[in-house]
Design a protein around this motif. Sequence first.
Motif, PDB file in Angstrom:
ATOM      1  N   ALA A  66       1.819  -4.167 -14.541  1.00 44.29           N
ATOM      2  CA  ALA A  66       1.207  -5.224 -13.732  1.00 44.29           C
ATOM      3  C   ALA A  66       1.640  -5.144 -12.273  1.00 44.29           C
ATOM      4  N   THR A  67       2.722  -4.431 -11.983  1.00 40.32           N
ATOM      5  CA  THR A  67       3.194  -4.276 -10.602  1.00 40.32           C
ATOM      6  C   THR A  67       3.040  -2.837 -10.110  1.00 40.32           C
ATOM      7  N   ALA A  68       2.188  -2.060 -10.774  1.00 41.99           N
ATOM      8  CA  ALA A  68       2.054  -0.638 -10.423  1.00 41.99           C
ATOM      9  C   ALA A  68       1.199  -0.396  -9.185  1.00 41.99           C
ATOM     10  N   TYR A  69       0.450  -1.393  -8.739  1.00 49.13           N
ATOM     11  CA  TYR A  69      -0.476  -1.172  -7.627  1.00 49.13           C
ATOM     12  C   TYR A  69       0.288  -0.849  -6.339  1.00 49.13           C
ATOM     13  N   PRO A  70      -0.291  -0.032  -5.467  1.00 43.35           N
ATOM     14  CA  PRO A  70       0.370   0.323  -4.206  1.00 43.35           C
ATOM     15  C   PRO A  70       0.555  -0.889  -3.306  1.00 43.35           C
ATOM     16  N   ARG A  71       1.675  -0.908  -2.589  1.00 42.75           N
ATOM     17  CA  ARG A  71       1.931  -1.962  -1.611  1.00 42.75           C
ATOM     18  C   ARG A  71       1.337  -1.564  -0.267  1.00 42.75           C
ATOM     19  N   ASP A  72       1.239  -2.530   0.611  1.00 41.47           N
ATOM     20  CA  ASP A  72       0.655  -2.258   1.920  1.00 41.47           C
ATOM     21  C   ASP A  72       1.458  -1.227   2.704  1.00 41.47           C
ATOM     22  N   ASN A  73       2.758  -1.169   2.469  1.00 41.64           N
ATOM     23  CA  ASN A  73       3.604  -0.230   3.216  1.00 41.64           C
ATOM     24  C   ASN A  73       3.863   1.070   2.462  1.00 41.64           C
ATOM     25  N   SER A  74       3.158   1.298   1.357  1.00 34.85           N
ATOM     26  CA  SER A  74       3.355   2.535   0.598  1.00 34.85           C
ATOM     27  C   SER A  74       2.865   3.732   1.392  1.00 34.85           C
ATOM     28  N   ASP A  75       3.635   4.820   1.360  1.00 37.41           N
ATOM     29  CA  ASP A  75       3.172   6.037   2.019  1.00 37.41           C
ATOM     30  C   ASP A  75       2.216   6.783   1.090  1.00 37.41           C
ATOM     31  N   ASP A  76       1.650   7.876   1.618  1.00 42.12           N
ATOM     32  CA  ASP A  76       0.611   8.587   0.869  1.00 42.12           C
ATOM     33  C   ASP A  76       1.112   9.105  -0.472  1.00 42.12           C
ATOM     34  N   GLU A  77       2.340   9.626  -0.508  1.00 43.09           N
ATOM     35  CA  GLU A  77       2.859  10.186  -1.755  1.00 43.09           C
ATOM     36  C   GLU A  77       3.076   9.095  -2.793  1.00 43.09           C
ATOM     37  N   GLU A  78       3.587   7.949  -2.371  1.00 42.36           N
ATOM     38  CA  GLU A  78       3.785   6.858  -3.324  1.00 42.36           C
ATOM     39  C   GLU A  78       2.452   6.335  -3.858  1.00 42.36           C
ATOM     40  N   ILE A  79       1.459   6.238  -2.975  1.00 48.30           N
ATOM     41  CA  ILE A  79       0.138   5.796  -3.425  1.00 48.30           C
ATOM     42  C   ILE A  79      -0.398   6.757  -4.486  1.00 48.30           C
ATOM     43  N   SER A  80      -0.295   8.047  -4.222  1.00 55.18           N
ATOM     44  CA  SER A  80      -0.760   9.037  -5.192  1.00 55.18           C
ATOM     45  C   SER A  80       0.003   8.911  -6.500  1.00 55.18           C
ATOM     46  N   ALA A  81       1.306   8.677  -6.418  1.00 50.21           N
ATOM     47  CA  ALA A  81       2.128   8.536  -7.613  1.00 50.21           C
ATOM     48  C   ALA A  81       1.694   7.326  -8.445  1.00 50.21           C
ATOM     49  N   ARG A  82       1.377   6.246  -7.791  1.00 54.99           N
ATOM     50  CA  ARG A  82       0.970   5.038  -8.513  1.00 54.99           C
ATOM     51  C   ARG A  82      -0.397   5.230  -9.174  1.00 54.99           C
ATOM     52  N   TYR A  83      -1.290   5.964  -8.534  1.00 57.31           N
ATOM     53  CA  TYR A  83      -2.522   6.352  -9.218  1.00 57.31           C
ATOM     54  C   TYR A  83      -2.184   7.172 -10.466  1.00 57.31           C
ATOM     55  N   GLY A  84      -1.207   8.047 -10.326  1.00 58.63           N
ATOM     56  CA  GLY A  84      -0.810   8.867 -11.458  1.00 58.63           C
ATOM     57  C   GLY A  84      -0.242   8.054 -12.601  1.00 58.63           C
TER      58      GLY A  84
END
Length: 382
Positions: free
Chosen positions: A335-353
């Motif tokens: 439920a908290t896996a969504y990217p945050r506003d300050n997430s960098d590109d790699e973290e965003i990709s990881a959360r999609y993963g």
Amino acid sequence: MIDKRGRRAVLAVVATLLLGTAACATSPSAASSTPTASVSPSPDKAAPEAAAKAGIDAILEAQSAALLTGDLAAFLAPAAGYPAVEKVLKQRFTALRALRVADVKQSIAIGPSPGGAPERWNTDISMTYCVGAPGCGKLGPLTSTTFLRTPAGFRIIDIEQTSDGPRPWEVSPLVVRFGKRVVVAATKPYAKDLPTALRLAEDAAKVADRFSLGETKPHRYVVYLAGKKEWTRYQNTFDDSYIGFAVPRRVEGSDLVLRMGVSPIGQTATLLRHEMTHVASGANAALTDFDGSAWWLSEGLAELAGANGASVGSYPRRYEVRRFLNRSSYDGDLATAYPRDNSDDEEISARYGLAYYAARCIDEKYGARSCWRSSTPWSATM
């Protein structure tokens, strides 16, 4: 939604599309016997709002009929004397005719209310319509519209873009191709890409249909190819970090838009499967969860469809997921896996993963439909 770096975006669901295989470019159809939309009753001074509603209803009924029959003159009649409004209406008419619009019904959703100046009436007009073939049964967008009572009847003197717009058919002359499950449209410079886009989108539809919630699949999938100019106009869209998106159109569905020039059209199959699955998986879902807790579910299914049965070991985000889990304090709460506003590109990709692996795990053990039952109600904000 997906971008070239894996950036999070907001999506919603359902789309409409069409039948046939021929391409058609927008062009006004010849006038028919549709009743003129400019003739309407004069308001009764004892009941001005009721009389205004009756007059406006008559205009909307005649305009809807004119759009279906191809009577451009009747469609434009309520804007006579207001060239800016006529220009807007003509663009909508020609593009919607090219999209084989069906089941058109315009009606007053809000109003009419006095518009300040004498004899001015403000309304929000709802337009129900289907693209390519009748039978979608969905409500459409709202358009704020101002009417003026004149001695010749009511006139449309101001019209705004549609809610969540502008939609492609509001601002672009369109060339269109129709398939069995998909319609693809583009402006003339990208018409050469439509055959390839249609072939890939038809294949993607077969995958996306499997992720439909409930028994009803999307009526049609509508895909627009956007050049640089269109990308900055359609639905007041996102920046150049994105390569495609689906934008909510309230309960009548979503338009899918692909940004041209990022990669060859022949390399968009994964993107099409991803975005069209957002449409399919939300086709019968309530738009209820706005806190992001179901983001993993919608994006996970879209990523699962994008992968299209490829092995876990070939999933391209696996390295970002591994690094993220090794260095972060993430506790495994989806439920908290969504990217945050300050997430960098790699973290965003990881959360999609993370979303992909969670959806794949449930799918392999219980099937895709069980994914939906694991989160109820689910979110159309993904």
